[in-house]
Design an enzyme around this catalytic site. Structure first.
Site, PDB file in Angstrom:
ATOM      1  N   CYS A 111      52.060   2.805  62.967  1.00 23.62           N
ATOM      2  CA  CYS A 111      53.627   3.633  62.556  1.00 23.62           C
ATOM      3  C   CYS A 111      53.710   2.926  61.183  1.00 23.62           C
ATOM      4  CB  CYS A 111      54.470   3.547  63.722  1.00 23.62           C
ATOM      5  SG  CYS A 111      56.141   4.265  63.016  1.00 23.62           S
ATOM      6  N   CYS A 114      58.153   3.016  61.085  1.00 20.08           N
ATOM      7  CA  CYS A 114      58.775   2.045  61.816  1.00 20.08           C
ATOM      8  C   CYS A 114      57.890   1.098  62.787  1.00 20.08           C
ATOM      9  CB  CYS A 114      60.132   2.659  62.579  1.00 20.08           C
ATOM     10  SG  CYS A 114      59.758   4.278  63.410  1.00 20.08           S
ATOM     11  N   SER A 115      57.946   1.582  63.925  1.00 20.48           N
ATOM     12  CA  SER A 115      56.867   0.860  64.617  1.00 20.48           C
ATOM     13  C   SER A 115      56.734   1.478  65.983  1.00 20.48           C
ATOM     14  CB  SER A 115      57.249  -0.616  65.182  1.00 20.48           C
ATOM     15  OG  SER A 115      57.287  -1.347  63.944  1.00 20.48           O
ATOM     16  N   CYS A 116      56.554   2.800  66.044  1.00 20.10           N
ATOM     17  CA  CYS A 116      56.532   3.784  67.043  1.00 20.10           C
ATOM     18  C   CYS A 116      55.250   3.224  67.914  1.00 20.10           C
ATOM     19  CB  CYS A 116      56.370   5.158  66.694  1.00 20.10           C
ATOM     20  SG  CYS A 116      58.012   5.606  65.811  1.00 20.10           S
TER      21      CYS A 116
END
Lengths: 205, 216
Positions: A111, A114-116
Site C-alpha cells: 500500500c 498508507c499501509s492498508c
C-alpha cells in the site's frame, strides 16, 4: 525509534517515557476523563490483535486452499465469502481478493499511500510493510525488494504488484512446496509464513 | 494531496529492513495509540477516509521521519479538535477543561463483535458503470489539494480494467465530509514498463474509482 524488539511490557513508567509515550499517555487520560473511551476496551483491543487476529488465520486459509480444490475455487471466485466461512471477517478485510502464485506468476502486495493490509487474516502489519523503503520501492523495483527478502524470481516469471489503494484487501496464496504430499491441513498451516502471504516470501517444507 | 505519504516510486530510502520475530507492538504507547484510534473512531463521528486524510496531513519532512503510530497520533489529535471533542490545550495538558460531547464509549464486551463485524464499502449507485472488464483506460492528470487515492506515480497512464467491484464509498468526497458519494471502483492493470519507462515486464495493479479514469 522504538524498534528494539522488546515486548511492550518492558516499557517503563514515569520519567523514562519518551515524548511520544507521554503524549499518548496524556491523550488517553484526557479521553478517559471525557468519557470517550473505556480503558478496559483498549486492553481488549490490544489483546485481540496481539493474540487472536494474526497470520495464523491466513495460514489456515492457505492450507485449506492447498488441500481442498472446492475451497480454492471458491477463494478464486469470492475470497470474502470463502474466508468468512472460516470465521475471519471484519475490519480491513471487508473486500478480500486471493492472488494465487503459479510457476508463471509471483504476486506481491503493497500500500504505497498508507499501509492498508488484510487485518482479519494477517493481523496488524509489520514495521517493514509500513516503512518508506518498502512502500516506495515495491512498485518501481519489486524484484530488488524481493531479493532483499531472499526471494529470487526468475526472469521468465512475471511479478504482479498490487497497490492496495481502495478497501479491497489482497491475500497471496503461495505455491505449495514439494515434499508436502499427504500432509494434514494443520501441518501445512504450520509452514505458511506471513511474508509468503504478502508475497515477500515463499513457503518451503 | 501531493503529500509525502504518496511515496510510490520515490528513491533513496535504502533497503527494506525486516525484523526477526517482530512483536505486534514495539512499545506500550504504540499499543495504546492503536487502541485509542480504534475506540475513539467508534464514537468520534468521522469516517475512515477522514482518518486517513488526517494521518497524512503532516508536514512532509516530519511524515517521512516518523513512525506509523506517530502518524496516527497526529491524525487523532487533529480529528479530536476538528470534531469538537477536545481542545488543543486539553490535548497538551491531558486534562479536561471543557465538557466535550456526550457519547457512549465502546465497552470491552463489544470490541470483538465490532472488529469482526461483516462490513462493506460497496453501495448502491444509480449510475451505470462507464467501463467494463477488458476496457483500456487512461488515468487522469489530477492534483487535488484534498485527500485522494490515485497515487501520483499512476497519473496519466494507460491501463486495462481487470476487475469491477461495483460502486464503493468515494474517499475524495467522504474524507471531506461531503458524504459517501459512491462511485464505481475498478482494478486497473498497468505495465510497469509504461509507468516507469524501463524494460521491466512486470505488472502493477491499483484499485481506482471511476472519476480517476477516462476512456482512452
Amino acid at each position: 525509534m522504538p524498534h528494539d524488539g522488546h515486548h511492550h511490557d518492558h516499557d517503563h513508567e514515569g520519567s523514562e517515557l519518551s515524548p511520544l509515550a507521554l503524549r499518548v499517555k496524556a491523550l488517553e487520560s484526557l479521553l478517559v476523563e471525557k468519557g470517550y473511551v473505556d480503558p478496559k476496551a483498549l486492553d481488549v483491543l490490544i489483546d485481540t490483535y496481539e493474540t487472536k487476529i494474526g497470520p495464523r488465520n491466513g495460514a489456515r486459509v492457505v492450507a485449506k486452499a492447498w488441500t481442498d480444490p472446492t475451497f480454492a475455487d471458491w477463494l478464486k471466485r469470492d475470497a470474502t465469502a470463502a474466508i468468512a466461512s472460516l470465521g475471519y471477517t471484519g475490519r480491513q478485510g471487508e473486500h478480500m481478493v486471493a492472488l494465487f502464485n503459479t510457476p508463471e506468476t509471483h504476486n506481491m502486495v503493497v500500500c504505497t499511500l498508507c499501509s492498508c493490509y488484510p487485518w482479519p487474516v494477517l493481523g496488524l502489519p509489520p514495521v517493514w510493510y509500513k516503512s518508506m523503503p518498502y512502500r516506495s520501492r515495491a512498485v518501481i523495483e519489486p524484484r530488488e525488494v524481493l531479493k532483499e527478502f531472499g526471494v529470487e524470481v526468475p526472469d521468465e516469471r512475471e511479478v504482479r504488484v498490487w497497490d492496495s489503494t481502495a478497501e479491497v484487501r489482497y491475500l497471496v496464496i503461495p505455491e505449495r512446496p514439494p515434499g508436502t504430499e499427504g500432509w494434514s491441513e494443520e501441518q501445512l498451516a504450520g509452514i505458511v509464513t506471513r511474508n509468503a502471504m504478502i508475497g515477500t516470501g515463499i513457503v518451503t517444507a | 494531496m501531493n503529500g509525502a505519504h504518496d511515496c510510490g516510486g520515490m528513491m533513496g530510502f535504502g533497503p527494506v529492513v525486516a525484523e526477526e520475530n517482530e512483536p505486534v507492538f514495539h512499545a506500550l504507547w504504540e499499543a495504546r495509540m492503536f487502541a485509542l484510534m480504534s475506540a475513539v473512531g467508534d464514537v468520534g463521528g468521522w469516517t475512515l477516509d477522514e482518518d486517513r486524510a488526517a494521518c497524512e496531513a503532516m508536514e512532509p519532512g516530519h511524515y517521512i521521519t516518523s513512525s506509523y503510530y506517530e502518524h496516527w497520533l497526529n491524525g487523532l489529535e487533529l480529528l479530536l479538535q476538528k470534531h469538537g471533542l477536545a481542545t488543543a490545550e486539553e490535548i497538551t495538558s491531558g486534562t479536561a477543561t471543557t465538557r466535550g460531547q456526550s457519547v457512549t464509549p465502546t465497552a470491552a464486551e463489544v470490541v470483538w463483535p465490532a472488529v469482526t463485524a461483516h462490513g462493506s464499502y460497496e453501495r448502491k449507485a444509480d449510475a451505470t458503470p462507464l467501463f467494463k472488464l477488458g476496457d483500456v483506460v487512461r488515468t487522469r492528470h489530477l492534483n487535488p489539494a484534498h485527500h485522494t487515492r490515485l497515487p501520483r506515480y499512476l497519473r496519466g497512464h494507460v491501463g486495462e480494467i481487470v476487475a469491477c467491484h461495483g460502486a464503493h464509498v468515494f474517499p475524495d468526497s467522504n474524507s471531506r465530509g461531503l458524504g459517501e458519494d459512491p462511485r464505481h471502483l475498478y482494478t486497473v492493470r498497468f505495465k510497469a514498463s509504461d509507468v516507469w519507462g524501463n524494460a521491466a515486464r512486470d505488472l502493477i495493479h491499483a484499485d481506482l474509482w471511476e472519476p480517476y479514469l477516462e476512456a482512452r
